[in-house]
Motif scaffolding. Structure first.
Motif, short mmCIF file in Angstrom:
data_model
loop_
_atom_site.label_atom_id
_atom_site.label_comp_id
_atom_site.label_asym_id
_atom_site.label_seq_id
_atom_site.Cartn_x
_atom_site.Cartn_y
_atom_site.Cartn_z
N LEU A 1 0.87 -1.18 0.00
CA LEU A 1 0.00 0.00 0.00
C LEU A 1 0.90 1.22 0.00
O LEU A 1 1.75 1.37 0.88
CB LEU A 1 -0.91 0.03 1.23
CG LEU A 1 -1.77 1.28 1.40
CD1 LEU A 1 -2.76 1.44 0.24
CD2 LEU A 1 -2.51 1.25 2.73
N THR A 2 0.74 2.06 -1.00
CA THR A 2 1.51 3.30 -1.10
C THR A 2 0.54 4.48 -0.99
O THR A 2 -0.49 4.51 -1.66
CB THR A 2 2.27 3.37 -2.44
OG1 THR A 2 3.24 2.33 -2.47
CG2 THR A 2 2.95 4.71 -2.62
N LEU A 3 0.89 5.42 -0.12
CA LEU A 3 0.12 6.64 0.04
C LEU A 3 0.95 7.81 -0.47
O LEU A 3 2.14 7.88 -0.20
CB LEU A 3 -0.25 6.86 1.51
CG LEU A 3 -1.06 5.74 2.17
CD1 LEU A 3 -1.28 6.05 3.64
CD2 LEU A 3 -2.39 5.53 1.45
N GLU A 4 0.30 8.72 -1.18
CA GLU A 4 0.97 9.88 -1.77
C GLU A 4 0.15 11.13 -1.46
O GLU A 4 -1.08 11.12 -1.60
CB GLU A 4 1.07 9.70 -3.28
CG GLU A 4 1.56 10.92 -4.02
CD GLU A 4 1.34 10.82 -5.52
OE1 GLU A 4 1.98 11.61 -6.22
OE2 GLU A 4 0.53 10.01 -6.00
N ARG A 5 0.83 12.19 -1.04
CA ARG A 5 0.13 13.46 -0.78
C ARG A 5 1.00 14.62 -1.25
O ARG A 5 2.21 14.64 -0.99
CB ARG A 5 -0.19 13.60 0.70
CG ARG A 5 -1.08 14.79 0.99
CD ARG A 5 -1.60 14.77 2.40
NE ARG A 5 -2.49 15.90 2.63
CZ ARG A 5 -2.77 16.37 3.83
NH1 ARG A 5 -2.24 15.82 4.91
NH2 ARG A 5 -3.57 17.39 3.96
N HIS A 6 0.38 15.56 -1.92
CA HIS A 6 1.10 16.74 -2.39
C HIS A 6 1.52 17.58 -1.20
O HIS A 6 0.78 17.71 -0.21
CB HIS A 6 0.20 17.57 -3.32
CG HIS A 6 0.97 18.49 -4.20
ND1 HIS A 6 1.46 19.70 -3.76
CD2 HIS A 6 1.37 18.36 -5.48
CE1 HIS A 6 2.11 20.30 -4.74
NE2 HIS A 6 2.07 19.50 -5.80
N LEU A 7 2.71 18.14 -1.24
CA LEU A 7 3.24 18.90 -0.10
C LEU A 7 2.46 20.19 0.19
O LEU A 7 2.57 20.73 1.29
CB LEU A 7 4.72 19.23 -0.32
CG LEU A 7 5.65 18.02 -0.34
CD1 LEU A 7 7.09 18.46 -0.62
CD2 LEU A 7 5.57 17.24 0.95
N THR A 8 1.66 20.64 -0.76
CA THR A 8 0.87 21.84 -0.51
C THR A 8 -0.50 21.52 0.07
O THR A 8 -1.29 22.43 0.34
CB THR A 8 0.69 22.66 -1.80
OG1 THR A 8 0.03 21.85 -2.78
CG2 THR A 8 2.02 23.16 -2.32
N GLY A 9 -0.81 20.25 0.27
CA GLY A 9 -2.07 19.86 0.89
C GLY A 9 -2.96 19.06 -0.03
O GLY A 9 -2.55 18.59 -1.08
N GLY A 10 -4.20 18.92 0.42
CA GLY A 10 -5.18 18.19 -0.37
C GLY A 10 -5.31 16.74 0.06
O GLY A 10 -4.76 16.32 1.08
N ASP A 11 -6.06 16.00 -0.74
CA ASP A 11 -6.35 14.62 -0.42
C ASP A 11 -5.15 13.71 -0.69
O ASP A 11 -4.13 14.14 -1.21
CB ASP A 11 -7.58 14.16 -1.22
CG ASP A 11 -8.86 14.84 -0.74
OD1 ASP A 11 -8.93 15.18 0.45
OD2 ASP A 11 -9.77 15.03 -1.56
N VAL A 12 -5.31 12.46 -0.32
CA VAL A 12 -4.24 11.46 -0.41
C VAL A 12 -4.60 10.46 -1.50
O VAL A 12 -5.76 10.06 -1.62
CB VAL A 12 -4.08 10.75 0.95
CG1 VAL A 12 -3.04 9.64 0.88
CG2 VAL A 12 -3.74 11.75 2.04
#
Length: 153
Positions: free
Chosen positions: A60-71
């Motif tokens: 399971l890989t989770l990714e999130r933009h450093l400026t915010g928002g959903d995953v």
């Protein structure tokens, strides 16, 4: 990119080498509202990634933009995600974006039952997604969140 083993891991290093930042990044991907501090070494990066493996060998890989928002959640390794799209069977294709990812809310609002990081991560490790923990001396309870493991007071 730091890599860990299935056994307990210890991150060591001199002062100001990014140990606390690494913990903050994990907390952020798991649902913290914001990345409280950005270090100079993060310049040029846009996203944070966290990869998990369970006892069944699933990824399971989770990714999130450093400026915010959903995953974004992927059922494969970071390396496989970054190498390109995956072939999905019909069932997976109907539940996922074309790149095989699922968009998760970084946190639920109020009584929402929207899919969030906890609702994907806990079942991945064989836990129910709605674990409740005691919140105070009055016996009130709250939902345990995946990010609670990283938060420092």
């Amino acid at each position: 990119m730091p890599s860990t083993s299935m056994n307990p891991n210890v991150v060591t290093g001199d002062s100001d080498t990014g140990k606390s930042y690494l913990l903050r990044l994990v907390d952020y991907v798991l649902g913290a509202e914001e990345l409280k501090k950005i270090i100079d070494e993060a310049g040029g990066y846009e996203t944070a990634w966290v990869e998990f493996a369970n006892n069944d060998g699933d990824m399971l890989t989770l990714e999130r933009h450093l400026t915010g928002g959903d995953v974004r959640a992927y059922s494969r390794s970071i390396e496989d995600v970054r190498s390109g799209p995956v072939d999905l069977d019909d069932e997976e294709e109907s539940a996922a974006d074309p790149d095989g990812s699922e968009v998760l809310a970084w946190r639920r609002e109020g009584r929402s039952e929207e899919r969030d990081v906890t609702s994907r991560l806990f079942p991945f490790f064989g836990m129910p997604e709605n674990v409740r923990v005691r919140r105070n001396g009055d016996g009130q309870h709250q939902r345990l969140l995946s990010g609670h493991c990283c938060r420092r007071s």
